[in-house]
Design an enzyme around this catalytic site. Structure first.
Site, PDB file in Angstrom:
ATOM      1  N   LYS A 179       4.714   0.467   9.658  1.00 58.44           N
ATOM      2  CA  LYS A 179       4.753   1.715   8.898  1.00 58.44           C
ATOM      3  C   LYS A 179       4.189   2.871   9.698  1.00 58.44           C
ATOM      4  O   LYS A 179       4.703   3.981   9.628  1.00 58.44           O
ATOM      5  CB  LYS A 179       3.980   1.546   7.591  1.00 58.44           C
TER       6      LYS A 179
ATOM      7  N   ARG B 188       5.787 -12.539   9.810  1.00 61.48           N
ATOM      8  CA  ARG B 188       6.451 -11.313   9.389  1.00 61.48           C
ATOM      9  C   ARG B 188       7.817 -11.230  10.054  1.00 61.48           C
ATOM     10  O   ARG B 188       8.067 -11.881  11.064  1.00 61.48           O
ATOM     11  CB  ARG B 188       5.600 -10.089   9.701  1.00 61.48           C
TER      12      ARG B 188
ATOM     13  N   GLU C 226       0.874  -1.161   0.000  1.00 63.89           N
ATOM     14  CA  GLU C 226       0.000   0.000   0.000  1.00 63.89           C
ATOM     15  C   GLU C 226       0.918   1.219   0.000  1.00 63.89           C
ATOM     16  O   GLU C 226       1.815   1.314   0.845  1.00 63.89           O
ATOM     17  CB  GLU C 226      -0.881   0.001   1.257  1.00 63.89           C
TER      18      GLU C 226
HETATM   19  P1  ATP Z   1       1.528  -1.813   8.224  1.00 64.87           P
HETATM   20  O1  ATP Z   1       2.906  -1.721   8.802  1.00 64.87           O
HETATM   21  O2  ATP Z   1       0.828  -0.507   8.189  1.00 64.87           O
HETATM   22  O3  ATP Z   1       0.726  -2.966   8.742  1.00 64.87           O
HETATM   23  P2  ATP Z   1       2.321  -3.265   5.960  1.00 64.87           P
HETATM   24  O4  ATP Z   1       3.746  -3.269   6.392  1.00 64.87           O
HETATM   25  O5  ATP Z   1       1.502  -4.485   6.055  1.00 64.87           O
HETATM   26  O6  ATP Z   1       1.619  -2.099   6.701  1.00 64.87           O
HETATM   27  P3  ATP Z   1       1.877  -3.259   3.117  1.00 64.87           P
HETATM   28  O7  ATP Z   1       2.210  -2.200   2.160  1.00 64.87           O
HETATM   29  O8  ATP Z   1       0.467  -3.718   3.171  1.00 64.87           O
HETATM   30  O9  ATP Z   1       2.295  -2.689   4.500  1.00 64.87           O
HETATM   31  O10 ATP Z   1       2.850  -4.493   2.909  1.00 64.87           O
HETATM   32  C1  ATP Z   1       3.057  -5.082   1.666  1.00 64.87           C
HETATM   33  C2  ATP Z   1       3.405  -6.533   1.830  1.00 64.87           C
HETATM   34  O11 ATP Z   1       4.552  -6.674   2.646  1.00 64.87           O
HETATM   35  C3  ATP Z   1       2.291  -7.290   2.510  1.00 64.87           C
HETATM   36  O12 ATP Z   1       2.071  -8.492   1.791  1.00 64.87           O
HETATM   37  C4  ATP Z   1       2.793  -7.546   3.872  1.00 64.87           C
HETATM   38  O13 ATP Z   1       2.275  -8.740   4.379  1.00 64.87           O
HETATM   39  C5  ATP Z   1       4.298  -7.594   3.677  1.00 64.87           C
HETATM   40  N1  ATP Z   1       5.000  -7.192   4.893  1.00 64.87           N
HETATM   41  C6  ATP Z   1       4.818  -6.057   5.581  1.00 64.87           C
HETATM   42  N2  ATP Z   1       5.583  -6.025   6.686  1.00 64.87           N
HETATM   43  C7  ATP Z   1       6.280  -7.186   6.694  1.00 64.87           C
HETATM   44  C8  ATP Z   1       7.254  -7.763   7.587  1.00 64.87           C
HETATM   45  N3  ATP Z   1       7.653  -7.141   8.696  1.00 64.87           N
HETATM   46  N4  ATP Z   1       7.762  -8.970   7.267  1.00 64.87           N
HETATM   47  C9  ATP Z   1       7.366  -9.607   6.152  1.00 64.87           C
HETATM   48  N5  ATP Z   1       6.463  -9.122   5.279  1.00 64.87           N
HETATM   49  C10 ATP Z   1       5.913  -7.935   5.546  1.00 64.87           C
END
Ligand code: ATP
Ligand code: MG
Length: 570
Positions: A274, A264, A37
Site C-alpha cells: 500500500k 501473501r 487498515e
Molecule cells: P501494507 O501494504 O501497508 O503492509 P497491508 O496490505 O498489510 O498493508 P492491511 O489493511 O493491514 O494492509 O491488510 C488487510 C489484510 O489483508 C491483512 O490481513 C493482510 O495480511 C492481508 N493482505 C495484505 N496484503 C496481502 C497480500 N498481498 N496477499 C494476501 N493478503 C494480504
C-alpha cells in the site's frame, strides 16, 4: 455464483479448521474476519485474503466472517478509504450482514484492558523519547536495555496513563509499554509500545481520544472481543504471534483466537504494497487509485475485470505457507475465460486503413447480420452496415507479404467478417513517404455472409467497419505498469525505476454503430483485438471511451505448455 466457480481446493488452513471442528475445539464455531487498515484502497492481494476469510466461513455450516477496520492510526487513515473498502468487498461478492466493525468502537474497552495490565504489573508508562526507546531495544544479537521507568509503581503508572488520556502531555512525551523481557530473542517482545499519544482527530471518534493503541495491542483484543476463532494473516506477522498470544494470556480473556499465517500474494510486473501504491497515486504516476493499470480492486473493475474472474483467480492460486510470485498471465487468463462466455462480439478498427470497394454501388448500404457470440447462439444477432468505403486494420495488409502472412496483399482474396470476399486490385501510396494510404478492392456479390457458393476458400477473415457509419471513439490500451518481473527485487533500487513508460497508449478507435450509447461498465470482445470495457469515469454518449481489459493472446496457456514440456523431458 456461476457454474465455473471451483469447489475450493483444500489447503493447510482449511485442514486446520476441519480438524478443529472435528475436535469441537471452539464449540463447533468458525468465525473469521477481514481486517483492513483504512489507509489505502484494496488490491488483488487483499482479494486473496478476503476470499480465504469469507470462503472458510461460508464453507462451514454456521461460519461467519466479519469486516473489521483496524483503524488505530488516524494520521494515515481516511473515510474515503473506509468507503472504498466497503464497496470493494461487497463488489467482490461477499456479505458480512450486520457485522461491520471498527477497532475504534473498542477504544474504551481497549483502554480498560490496558489499565488491567498496569494493575497486574504487566505494563508501565515509559518517558524515554522515541529515539531512546529504539536505541535501547538492542539488536537481533544483543539484548536490549531496561528503561529506567520500568520500576515505576502501579499507582504512578495508573496516574500517568490516566493523564495521558486526559491530554495533559505532548505527543511523544510518554508511551505505555508492556513489561515483558528486554532480553527476549524476539525483538517484538522487548517491552513493546502499547499506546502512544497522538493529538490528532480520528475519522470516527473525532477528538475524543488523544492516545491510540498500537496495532499489536488492538488487533488481538479486537479479534478476541469479536469471538474470532481463526485469525488468518500474512507471513510477516509470524513474529507478532508471540505478542498476540502474550497479551491475550495476561488478560485471561474468554476468547483466545488462533493466529495462522499464510503467504501473501505477489504478482509479476506489479507492486502490492500500500505504501508504494499510495506513492504512485500521490506523485501522479497513475491517474488515481482506480487507474486501470493499478492492481487495486477499483482499478481492475474499471479495467473490465469481473468479480467472478477475480474470485476464480484467488481459488486457482491457492493458499500456502511459502512466498512466491504468481504470473500476472494467470490473472489475465481468468478474465479471458470469463469474458469469452459472457462478452458480446463486436467490431472496431484501431489503426485504420481505408479500403474502397470499386464495384460496390456508391450509395448502397446493406445491413448485414452478425452473431453476438458464436459460443452462445442465445445471445442473438445484430445488424451491421456495409458500404463501399470501409476501414480495415493497417497490419492486415502487406504489399510484399512474407510466406506465412495470409491476410490481404495485392491480388489476394480474403473474407470480411459477416460480409463478402474482397480482392485487392490496387494500392495507393503517399508520394513522399511511400506509405500505403488506401487500397482498392473488388467484392464478389455471391459471397454475401462470408461464404462462396463455389466452395472457393480464403485463408483469412478480417474485421472491418463502414467508414461512413463508424463511431469515432477513444481507446486506452494498457501494458504492465512495470517492465521488471519483480520491481522490488533489488533492495537499493527504487521500484519506480522500473515503471513502464509505455504502460498506456491512447488512440482513436473506429467502432461499429451498434455501440452507440454503450453503457459505462459494459464489456465487449472486439473481434481479434481483445476484450474491452466502456470506461466508467470518462465515457459518455457524446464521447465513448473503451479500456482494453486484455488482449486475446493467451500467454498463460503458452506458459503451461512450456512447463509441461519441461516436465516431460525430466
Ligand atoms: P501494507 O501494504 O501497508 O503492509 P497491508 O496490505 O498489510 O498493508 P492491511 O489493511 O493491514 O494492509 O491488510 C488487510 C489484510 O489483508 C491483512 O490481513 C493482510 O495480511 C492481508 N493482505 C495484505 N496484503 C496481502 C497480500 N498481498 N496477499 C494476501 N493478503 C494480504
Ligand atoms: Mg497490514
Amino acid at each position: 455464483m456461476t457454474k465455473t466457480e471451483f469447489t475450493p481446493a483444500s489447503n493447510f488452513i482449511r485442514n486446520i479448521v476441519a480438524q478443529d471442528l472435528k475436535d469441537n475445539k471452539n464449540n463447533g464455531r468458525v468465525v473469521t474476519r477481514f481486517p483492513p487498515e483504512p489507509n489505502g484502497y484494496l488490491h488483488i492481494g487483499h482479494a486473496k485474503s478476503i476470499c480465504l476469510n469469507f470462503g472458510i466461513a461460508t464453507e462451514n455450516k454456521g461460519g461467519i466472517c466479519n469486516l473489521r477496520f483496524d483503524d488505530t492510526n488516524p494520521g494515515k487513515e481516511d473515510i474515503e478509504y473506509v468507503e472504498s473498502i466497503i464497496e470493494d468487498v461487497r463488489w467482490l461478492g461477499f456479505d458480512w450482514n450486520d457485522r461491520l466493525f471498527y477497532a475504534s468502537d473498542y477504544f474504551e474497552q481497549l483502554y480498560q484492558y490496558a489499565v488491567q495490565l498496569i494493575k497486574a504489573g504487566k505494563a508501565y508508562v515509559c518517558s524515554l523519547s522515541a529515539d531512546e526507546i529504539r536505541e535501547s531495544r538492542g539488536t537481533l544479537t544483543t539484548p536490549g536495555k531496561e528503561s529506567p521507568c520500568r520500576t515505576r509503581s502501579v499507582r504512578e503508572n495508573q496516574d500517568l496513563f490516566e493523564r495521558m488520556r486526559a491530554g495533559e502531555f505532548e505527543d511523544g512525551s510518554h508511551v505505555l509499554r508492556a513489561k515483558i523481557d528486554m532480553a527476549s530473542p524476539n525483538v517484538l517482545m522487548r517491552d513493546p509500545t502499547l499506546y502512544r499519544i497522538r493529538r490528532i482527530p480520528h475519522h470516527r471518534t473525532g477528538d475524543k481520544w488523544c492516545i491510540y493503541p498500537m496495532y499489536d495491542f488492538a488487533h488481538c483484543l479486537s479479534d478476541s472481543i469479536e469471538g474470532i476463532t481463526h485469525s488468518l494473516c500474512t507471513l510477516e506477522f509470524e513474529i507478532n504471534r508471540q505478542l498476540y498470544d502474550w497479551i491475550l494470556d495476561q488478560l485471561n480473556v474468554d476468547c483466545h483466537p488462533q493466529q495462522i499465517e499464510f503467504a501473501r500474494l505477489n504478482l509479476s510486473y506489479t507492486v502490492l504494497s500500500k505504501r508504494k501504491l499510495v506513492e504512485l497515486v500521490d506523485v501522479g504516476n497513475v491517474s488515481g487509485w482506480d487507474d486501470p493499470r493499478m492492481p487495486t480492486i477499483s482499478g481492475l473493475r474499471r479495467r473490465g475485470y469481473t468479480s467472478e474472474s477475480i474470485r476464480n483467480f484467488c481459488h486457482r492460486i491457492g493458499v500456502a505457507r511459502r512466498d512466491s510470485i504468481v504470473d500476472i498471465a494467470l490473472l489475465e487468463y481468468s478474465i479471458r475465460e470469463d469474458l469469452n462466455k459472457r462478452a458480446q462480439r463486436v467490431m472496431g478498427v484501431l489503426r485504420p486503413l481505408k479500403v474502397v470497394i470499386d464495384n460496390y454501388p456508391e450509395n448502397k448500404v446493406e445491413e448485414l447480420e452478425a452473431l453476438n457470440n458464436p459460443e452462445d447462439p442465445s445471445m442473438g444477432t445484430r445488424k451491421i452496415p456495409f458500404s463501399c468505403v470501409i476501414y480495415i486494420e493497417q497490419d492486415d495488409f502487406l504489399e510484399d507479404p512474407p510466406k506465412k502472412f495470409f491476410r490481404l496483399a495485392p491480388g489476394r482474396e480474403v473474407r470480411l467478417r459477416y460480409a463478402y470476399y474482397i480482392r485487392c486490385v490496387r494500392v495507393v501510396k503517399d508520394e513522399k513517404t511511400g506509405q500505403v494510404v488506401e487500397l482498392h478492392c473488388t467484392y464478389d456479390p455471391d459471397t454475401r455472409g462470408g461464404s462462396s457458393p463455389d466452395g472457393r476458400k480464403v485463408k483469412a477473415t478480417l474485421h472491418w467497419v463502414s467508414t461512413a457509419h463508424a463511431i469515432k471513439a477513444e481507446t486506452r490500451l494498457y501494458d504492465h505498469l512495470f517492465i521488471k518481473e519483480n520491481p522490488d527485487e533489488e533492495k537499493d533500487v527504487n521500484f519506480k525505476t522500473y515503471l513502464n513508460p509505455n504502460s498506456l497508449e491512447i488512440r482513436p478507435f473506429f467502432v461499429e454503430p451498434s455501440l452507440s450509447g454503450a453503457a459505462p461498465g459494459s464489456r465487449y470482445q472486439f473481434e481479434r483485438l481483445g476484450y474491452f470495457c466502456v470506461d466508467s469515469v470518462d465515457s459518455s454518449d457524446q464521447a465513448l471511451v473503451f479500456n482494453r481489459t486484455v488482449t486475446l493472446r493467451d500467454t498463460w496457456a503458452r506458459i503451461q505448455k512450456a512447463q509441461q514440456k519441461k516436465q516431460k523431458k525430466r
